[in-house]
Design a protein around this motif. Structure first.
Motif, mmCIF file in Angstrom:
data_model
loop_
_atom_site.group_PDB
_atom_site.id
_atom_site.type_symbol
_atom_site.label_atom_id
_atom_site.label_comp_id
_atom_site.label_asym_id
_atom_site.label_seq_id
_atom_site.Cartn_x
_atom_site.Cartn_y
_atom_site.Cartn_z
ATOM 1 N N UNK A 104 -24.728 -4.651 6.355
ATOM 2 C CA UNK A 104 -23.829 -3.583 5.830
ATOM 3 C C UNK A 104 -24.241 -2.592 5.215
ATOM 4 N N UNK A 105 -25.260 -2.651 4.307
ATOM 5 C CA UNK A 105 -25.893 -1.603 3.723
ATOM 6 C C UNK A 105 -25.467 -1.068 2.455
ATOM 7 N N UNK A 106 -25.802 -0.302 1.787
ATOM 8 C CA UNK A 106 -25.114 0.199 0.441
ATOM 9 C C UNK A 106 -23.802 0.682 0.518
ATOM 10 N N UNK A 107 -23.603 1.081 1.490
ATOM 11 C CA UNK A 107 -22.068 1.852 1.729
ATOM 12 C C UNK A 107 -21.209 0.962 2.486
ATOM 13 N N UNK A 108 -21.357 -0.466 2.257
ATOM 14 C CA UNK A 108 -20.629 -1.476 2.961
ATOM 15 C C UNK A 108 -19.113 -1.432 2.290
ATOM 16 N N UNK A 109 -18.039 -1.711 3.333
ATOM 17 C CA UNK A 109 -16.626 -1.784 2.572
ATOM 18 C C UNK A 109 -16.176 -0.527 2.060
ATOM 19 N N UNK A 110 -16.239 0.497 2.664
ATOM 20 C CA UNK A 110 -15.746 1.685 2.084
ATOM 21 C C UNK A 110 -14.206 1.672 1.889
ATOM 22 N N UNK A 111 -13.489 2.556 0.953
ATOM 23 C CA UNK A 111 -12.130 2.536 0.781
ATOM 24 C C UNK A 111 -11.395 2.716 2.455
ATOM 25 N N UNK A 112 -10.191 2.252 2.378
ATOM 26 C CA UNK A 112 -9.474 2.411 3.636
ATOM 27 C C UNK A 112 -9.217 3.787 4.216
ATOM 28 N N UNK A 113 -9.239 4.781 3.268
ATOM 29 C CA UNK A 113 -8.961 6.105 3.810
ATOM 30 C C UNK A 113 -10.400 6.747 4.378
ATOM 31 N N UNK A 114 -11.318 6.137 4.047
ATOM 32 C CA UNK A 114 -12.810 6.812 4.473
ATOM 33 C C UNK A 114 -13.166 5.913 5.692
ATOM 34 N N UNK A 115 -12.730 4.723 5.752
ATOM 35 C CA UNK A 115 -12.990 3.866 6.864
ATOM 36 C C UNK A 115 -12.319 4.293 8.025
ATOM 37 N N UNK A 116 -10.971 4.801 7.641
ATOM 38 C CA UNK A 116 -10.111 5.006 8.853
ATOM 39 C C UNK A 116 -10.642 6.429 9.336
ATOM 40 N N UNK A 117 -10.805 7.376 8.686
ATOM 41 C CA UNK A 117 -11.414 8.545 8.904
ATOM 42 C C UNK A 117 -12.723 8.605 9.770
ATOM 43 N N UNK A 118 -13.545 7.714 9.518
ATOM 44 C CA UNK A 118 -14.744 7.414 10.486
ATOM 45 C C UNK A 118 -15.842 8.027 10.348
ATOM 46 N N UNK A 119 -15.825 9.396 9.633
ATOM 47 C CA UNK A 119 -16.683 10.420 9.821
ATOM 48 C C UNK A 119 -18.008 9.696 9.137
ATOM 49 N N UNK A 120 -17.828 8.943 7.929
ATOM 50 C CA UNK A 120 -18.880 8.141 7.376
ATOM 51 C C UNK A 120 -19.804 7.509 8.195
ATOM 52 N N UNK A 121 -19.248 6.272 8.835
ATOM 53 C CA UNK A 121 -19.725 5.553 9.746
ATOM 54 C C UNK A 121 -20.408 6.244 10.878
ATOM 55 N N UNK A 122 -19.726 7.409 11.327
ATOM 56 C CA UNK A 122 -20.509 8.111 12.520
ATOM 57 C C UNK A 122 -21.828 8.650 12.020
ATOM 58 N N UNK A 123 -21.669 9.487 10.888
ATOM 59 C CA UNK A 123 -23.024 9.950 10.134
ATOM 60 C C UNK A 123 -23.869 9.080 10.031
ATOM 61 N N UNK A 124 -23.645 7.820 9.613
ATOM 62 C CA UNK A 124 -24.524 6.889 9.268
ATOM 63 C C UNK A 124 -25.204 6.157 10.573
ATOM 64 N N UNK A 125 -24.447 6.118 11.383
ATOM 65 C CA UNK A 125 -24.932 5.529 12.802
ATOM 66 C C UNK A 125 -25.873 6.553 13.264
#
Length: 221
Positions: free
Chosen positions: A170-191
């Protein structure tokens, strides 16, 4: 060329802004550096705000080692949670194991112009079954002026969902707050930074990820 630990920390000293532990001296193959703090690994389950700040610092280190005024690229060939530490007072991330660092002189590359020297090099994502895997060619790293290796190494082995260490994922940024997870930008940039789908996508994703993490870090302070 690949440099010994003491050569790197001595040639790129911390008091000049380089993200290495302070070099105290060497005797034979033993190198003495100052104690910086606890390993990055100990922050794996730290509060989200702390992990965001550490992730931003890691991406800034990747950028500094890739692009700097000295025209040296320092490529991290062994990237894991144990090779970084966090200062207990200032919270600054420092590289504590510089044994596996490849130093490329970009001025020399531009001067000698080896084959394909000006073609941007994209590191290949390594979906292996071991921890802290990295795929690289030392020959290519030393012969290209523009390389995304450090972004790839930090994103794949430390920040993204592809990062595995000591049985975790899951990496250092695992389990982000719900609003960030829902937004999806962080996961997309990391991927895209770890395993890009677009040509040269990692270069742009790394830039946007640094900016986004800086924004998140400012918002949580």
């Amino acid at each position: 060329m690949k440099s010994e630990n003491g050569t790197v920390v001595g040639s790129f000293p911390s008091d000049e802004g380089w993200p290495f532990a302070k070099y105290l001296g060497a005797c034979g193959r033993m190198v003495a550096v100052n104690y910086v703090g606890e390993e990055l690994w100990s922050y794996f389950n730290a509060p989200w705000e702390k992990r965001v700040d550490l992730a931003w610092q890691l991406m800034e280190i990747a950028e500094q080692l890739t692009n700097n005024d000295f025209e040296f690229a320092l490529y991290l060939l062994d990237v894991s949670f144990d090779n970084f530490a966090v200062g207990p007072r200032d919270g600054k991330v420092i590289i504590v194991d510089a044994e596996n660092v490849l130093v490329a002189d970009k001025r020399l590359i531009r001067q000698n112009k080896p084959e394909n020297w000006d073609v941007w090099y994209e590191s290949k994502f390594d979906d292996c079954d071991k921890e802290a895997c990295l795929s690289f060619s030392k020959e290519i790293l030393c012969a290209r002026a523009t390389v995304d290796h450090n972004y790839y190494a930090v994103c794949q082995n430390l920040l993204s969902r592809h990062a595995t260490w000591r049985g975790t994922s899951g990496g250092l940024l695992h389990d982000p707050p719900s609003e960030i997870a829902k937004d999806g930008r962080l996961e997309a940039l990391l991927d895209e930074c770890a395993n890009p789908k677009k040509r040269y996508g990692r270069f742009q994703a790394a830039k946007e990820l640094r900016e986004y993490l800086a924004q998140l870090s400012n918002n949580v302070r």
